[in-house]
Structures are given as C-alpha cells and as structure tokens.
Design a protein around this motif. Structure first.
Motif, PDB file in Angstrom:
ATOM      1  N   GLY A 159       0.779  -1.227   0.000  1.00 20.63           N
ATOM      2  CA  GLY A 159       0.000   0.000   0.000  1.00 20.63           C
ATOM      3  C   GLY A 159       0.809   1.274   0.000  1.00 20.63           C
ATOM      4  N   ALA A 160       2.152   1.155  -0.062  1.00 20.12           N
ATOM      5  CA  ALA A 160       3.025   2.325   0.014  1.00 20.12           C
ATOM      6  C   ALA A 160       3.833   2.484  -1.273  1.00 20.12           C
ATOM      7  N   TYR A 161       4.639   3.541  -1.328  1.00 17.70           N
ATOM      8  CA  TYR A 161       5.440   3.809  -2.523  1.00 17.70           C
ATOM      9  C   TYR A 161       6.406   2.671  -2.844  1.00 17.70           C
ATOM     10  N   VAL A 162       7.022   2.108  -1.821  1.00 18.94           N
ATOM     11  CA  VAL A 162       7.982   1.016  -2.035  1.00 18.94           C
ATOM     12  C   VAL A 162       7.333  -0.276  -1.554  1.00 18.94           C
ATOM     13  N   GLU A 163       6.804  -1.038  -2.495  1.00 15.82           N
ATOM     14  CA  GLU A 163       6.027  -2.232  -2.173  1.00 15.82           C
ATOM     15  C   GLU A 163       6.582  -3.481  -2.849  1.00 15.82           C
ATOM     16  N   THR A 164       6.862  -3.404  -4.139  1.00 16.00           N
ATOM     17  CA  THR A 164       7.204  -4.581  -4.939  1.00 16.00           C
ATOM     18  C   THR A 164       8.707  -4.857  -4.929  1.00 16.00           C
ATOM     19  N   PRO A 165       9.113  -6.044  -5.360  1.00 16.01           N
ATOM     20  CA  PRO A 165      10.547  -6.314  -5.525  1.00 16.01           C
ATOM     21  C   PRO A 165      11.252  -5.280  -6.398  1.00 16.01           C
ATOM     22  N   ALA A 166      10.600  -4.840  -7.479  1.00 18.89           N
ATOM     23  CA  ALA A 166      11.207  -3.830  -8.356  1.00 18.89           C
ATOM     24  C   ALA A 166      11.405  -2.511  -7.623  1.00 18.89           C
ATOM     25  N   ASP A 167      10.442  -2.154  -6.768  1.00 20.82           N
ATOM     26  CA  ASP A 167      10.577  -0.930  -5.971  1.00 20.82           C
ATOM     27  C   ASP A 167      11.773  -1.032  -5.031  1.00 20.82           C
ATOM     28  N   ILE A 188       7.028  -8.925   1.151  1.00 16.82           N
ATOM     29  CA  ILE A 188       7.622  -9.122  -0.176  1.00 16.82           C
ATOM     30  C   ILE A 188       6.929 -10.267  -0.906  1.00 16.82           C
ATOM     31  N   THR A 189       6.443 -11.260  -0.164  1.00 10.34           N
ATOM     32  CA  THR A 189       5.705 -12.360  -0.783  1.00 10.34           C
ATOM     33  C   THR A 189       4.336 -11.885  -1.255  1.00 10.34           C
ATOM     34  N   PHE A 190       3.628 -11.143  -0.412  1.00  8.28           N
ATOM     35  CA  PHE A 190       2.327 -10.575  -0.781  1.00  8.28           C
ATOM     36  C   PHE A 190       2.492  -9.703  -2.027  1.00  8.28           C
ATOM     37  N   ALA A 191       3.604  -8.992  -2.131  1.00 11.26           N
ATOM     38  CA  ALA A 191       3.836  -8.078  -3.261  1.00 11.26           C
ATOM     39  C   ALA A 191       4.256  -8.794  -4.538  1.00 11.26           C
ATOM     40  N   GLY A 192       4.307 -10.114  -4.494  1.00 12.01           N
ATOM     41  CA  GLY A 192       4.585 -10.880  -5.703  1.00 12.01           C
ATOM     42  C   GLY A 192       5.992 -11.397  -5.841  1.00 12.01           C
ATOM     43  N   GLY A 193       6.810 -11.222  -4.819  1.00  8.24           N
ATOM     44  CA  GLY A 193       8.186 -11.681  -4.887  1.00  8.24           C
ATOM     45  C   GLY A 193       8.387 -13.037  -4.232  1.00  8.24           C
ATOM     46  N   ASP A 194       9.520 -13.643  -4.540  1.00  9.61           N
ATOM     47  CA  ASP A 194       9.954 -14.837  -3.831  1.00  9.61           C
ATOM     48  C   ASP A 194      10.889 -14.373  -2.724  1.00  9.61           C
ATOM     49  N   LEU A 196      13.070 -15.635  -0.573  1.00 10.23           N
ATOM     50  CA  LEU A 196      14.478 -16.017  -0.525  1.00 10.23           C
ATOM     51  C   LEU A 196      15.279 -15.361  -1.651  1.00 10.23           C
ATOM     52  N   THR A 197      14.701 -15.300  -2.837  1.00 12.36           N
ATOM     53  CA  THR A 197      15.362 -14.646  -3.968  1.00 12.36           C
ATOM     54  C   THR A 197      15.652 -13.188  -3.674  1.00 12.36           C
ATOM     55  N   GLU A 198      14.646 -12.497  -3.104  1.00 18.24           N
ATOM     56  CA  GLU A 198      14.813 -11.074  -2.808  1.00 18.24           C
ATOM     57  C   GLU A 198      15.803 -10.860  -1.674  1.00 18.24           C
ATOM     58  N   LEU A 199      15.784 -11.735  -0.695  1.00 16.77           N
ATOM     59  CA  LEU A 199      16.742 -11.622   0.406  1.00 16.77           C
ATOM     60  C   LEU A 199      18.170 -11.749  -0.112  1.00 16.77           C
ATOM     61  N   LYS A 200      18.407 -12.723  -0.978  1.00 17.14           N
ATOM     62  CA  LYS A 200      19.748 -12.932  -1.519  1.00 17.14           C
ATOM     63  C   LYS A 200      20.234 -11.709  -2.297  1.00 17.14           C
ATOM     64  N   ASP A 213       4.564 -14.987   7.935  1.00 18.10           N
ATOM     65  CA  ASP A 213       4.297 -15.952   6.875  1.00 18.10           C
ATOM     66  C   ASP A 213       3.038 -15.523   6.134  1.00 18.10           C
ATOM     67  N   VAL A 214       2.747 -16.209   5.043  1.00 22.14           N
ATOM     68  CA  VAL A 214       1.659 -15.806   4.153  1.00 22.14           C
ATOM     69  C   VAL A 214       0.778 -17.001   3.815  1.00 22.14           C
ATOM     70  N   ARG A 215      -0.529 -16.738   3.797  1.00 22.45           N
ATOM     71  CA  ARG A 215      -1.483 -17.730   3.298  1.00 22.45           C
ATOM     72  C   ARG A 215      -1.822 -17.334   1.854  1.00 22.45           C
ATOM     73  N   PRO A 216      -1.225 -18.017   0.869  1.00 25.35           N
ATOM     74  CA  PRO A 216      -1.354 -17.567  -0.524  1.00 25.35           C
ATOM     75  C   PRO A 216      -2.785 -17.557  -1.046  1.00 25.35           C
ATOM     76  N   GLU A 217      -3.611 -18.437  -0.526  1.00 23.94           N
ATOM     77  CA  GLU A 217      -5.001 -18.454  -1.008  1.00 23.94           C
ATOM     78  C   GLU A 217      -5.738 -17.170  -0.619  1.00 23.94           C
ATOM     79  N   ILE A 218      -5.373 -16.592   0.528  1.00 16.40           N
ATOM     80  CA  ILE A 218      -5.990 -15.339   0.952  1.00 16.40           C
ATOM     81  C   ILE A 218      -5.430 -14.166   0.155  1.00 16.40           C
ATOM     82  N   VAL A 219      -4.140 -14.200  -0.121  1.00 12.56           N
ATOM     83  CA  VAL A 219      -3.520 -13.160  -0.949  1.00 12.56           C
ATOM     84  C   VAL A 219      -4.165 -13.145  -2.336  1.00 12.56           C
TER      85      VAL A 219
END
Length: 300
Positions: A159-167, A188-194, A196-200, A213-219
């Motif tokens: 919901g903010a300016y910096v949300e996605t992995p690209a941001d 970062i998962t809710f925003a569409g990222g993986d 572990l990938t983003e952490l690395k 943690d995230v419940r993907p079905e709710i997302v």
C-alpha cells in the motif's frame, strides 16, 4: 558462517495498531508477560507502550525484555529532510536511550495501508526525478539517524510507494549503505516476490528482519476481489513463521551464510479471536528457535 541473532516479537500478535479493535481489550502487561514466558528476548513498540524513555526502560526491565525497535511513520515523499529530522526527534531519543540500534522507517505519505481502498491504488513514483529526489532525501535522513547511533531500517510495505521487488531494487540502487533494509518476508511475498530470492539480492543491506508468513489463497482473494490491505489482514493473509508457505529454512540459512547479526522479529497481523495470541506467538518463536539452533549446531 555465523548467526548472531536475538528473537523478538511485535505486539501485533496481541493488539493491532492499524486496527485497534483487534486485541484492543488486551492489556500490554499480558503481551509482555506472555512474550517473556514464550522465550522472546525483546519487543518492538506498539500503540500501548509508553513514549517517555525512562518509563519505557522501567517497564521492559520488569519483564527482562529488550527494546527491539519501533515503527516511525515517515513522510519524506512529501516533505523536506530538515522537517523530517525535527519530527523524528522524540522517537529517535526513545530508541537510542533504550538500546535500539535500528529505526523502522515506514513511508506513510499517500500510503493506503490503513485506508479502505484496493491495493492497486497505492502511490507510485512515476518519474526518475521523483525517485531520485526521494532517494536523496532518504540518504540525508539516514545519515542523520546514523550519527545518533540508530540506522534506518527501511520497511517496504503493502500500500506504500515502495512495495514490490522492483521498488525495493530501485531504492537500494539509488541509496547509500546508510539506508539499511528491513526485510519483511511476508510483505515481499504478498507483493509478488519470492522471499528467498529477494533476500539474496539485498542481503548486504539487510539490518532488520520481520518474520511473518503468508497464506497464498488469501492473498489471491485479496488481489482478485480488490480488497484493501486491512481487509486482507482481517481475512488472514498473514500468519506466523511455520504456518504458511514462506521458505524460512532457506531464509535463516541465507542469513547465517552472510553472518547476519541482529533481530529476527515475529510479526503477524491477525485477529486474536481467530488466531489466539499466545498459541501463534509461541508457534512463530518455536519455528525460528528450531531453525536458529539447527544452524548453530552445524557451525559448532
């Protein structure tokens, strides 16, 4: 390889800052006593904590708990650095005098994280000039807080300016090391990222870690039905580590491989009526404790 961490908790498991009706009746003393009993070493701030440095120190000492950090609602997207430095003063004093070494910076200018609006309506920087201006302001602000012994831990947030992995990628590329990254596996998962990938990608800048943690079905429902962020929270998008699909074994191993030293903070915005506070806070702690202890045994 080493992992010099302490496991802390955010009071969101007991009471919610954005939705005060969730856990609003729960006294702070209950959260502190239960958190200490579970094994947590410290708490992040929430809306029921005292904001006077000595009062906060006295309260936490009663439970033998440390101050982990505390959220700061920044507005650098809308105002100048000097104004922001003046605004952060009392909060920075509170953190510094209670031994916290990072400040959780959340950009709230134009944010819709607390508004009844669908997430696709979040604010964005649409030009290079706006991105560069924001990064320059953030760098100067971060240099100031660092001079006070407290590093900015920038919280990418739904919901903010910096949300996605690209941001996150762009912000890290435009700012100096003075700006640390608060890595939030759930956001970062809710925003569409993986996660572990983003952490690395950004491990060298990570100075604070929020473990949800995230419940993907709710997302998926939140996206398809144009829910607001708070609608997603109420419906259970987030939970504690070990109760969703985020790769926490991989995350803890990655942190250890890069000698991360700092806090791991269990944080899960949930309705305590549906997700009982103690049970979920304990599950999150046990999940992280088991993974950390396993890493330490391997390294021994």
């Amino acid at each position: 390889m080493s992992l010099n961490v302490r496991i802390g908790v955010n009071p969101l498991s007991w009471m919610n800052d954005d939705l005060p009706s969730l856990g609003g009746e729960t006294p702070l003393s209950v959260a502190l006593a239960e958190g200490q009993q579970i094994g947590y070493a410290g708490f992040e701030l929430g809306n029921k904590f005292p904001r006077e440095p000595q009062a906060l120190k006295t309260l936490l000492a009663q439970y033998d708990l440390a101050l982990v950090s505390g959220w700061y609602s920044g507005r650098l997207a809308a105002r100048g650095v000097e104004e922001e430095i003046e605004a952060v003063g009392p909060h920075l004093d509170l953190l510094a005098q209670n031994g916290a070494t990072v400040v959780v910076y959340g950009e709230v200018a134009d944010s819709i994280q607390g508004a009844p609006r669908p997430l696709y309506q979040r604010p964005r920087f649409f030009s290079d000039a706006r991105w560069n201006e924001y990064a320059e302001r953030l760098d100067r602000f971060a240099a100031y807080t660092l001079s006070r012994g407290v590093r900015v831990a920038y919280h990418h947030h739904m919901g903010a300016y910096v949300e996605t992995p690209a941001d996150v990628d762009r912000l890290m590329a435009l700012t100096s090391d003075a700006v640390g990254l608060l890595f939030d596996a759930g956001h970062i998962t809710f925003a569409g990222g993986d996660a572990l990938t983003e952490l690395k990608k950004h491990i060298g800048r990570v100075c604070h870690v929020h473990c949800k943690d995230v419940r993907p079905e709710i997302v998926k429902l939140a996206r398809n039905r144009n829910w607001s962020f708070l609608d997603a929270v109420i419906n259970g998008a987030f939970t504690v580590p070990g109760d969703g699909t985020v790769d926490y074994p991989g995350i803890i191993a990655c942190l250890a491989a890069h000698d991360y030293a700092g806090w791991l903070v269990v944080e899960a915005e949930q309705d305590p009526v549906i997700a009982p506070s103690y049970a979920y806070a304990e599950r999150g702690y046990r999940t992280l404790r088991s993974l950390v202890d396993g890493i330490c045994k391997e390294a021994a």
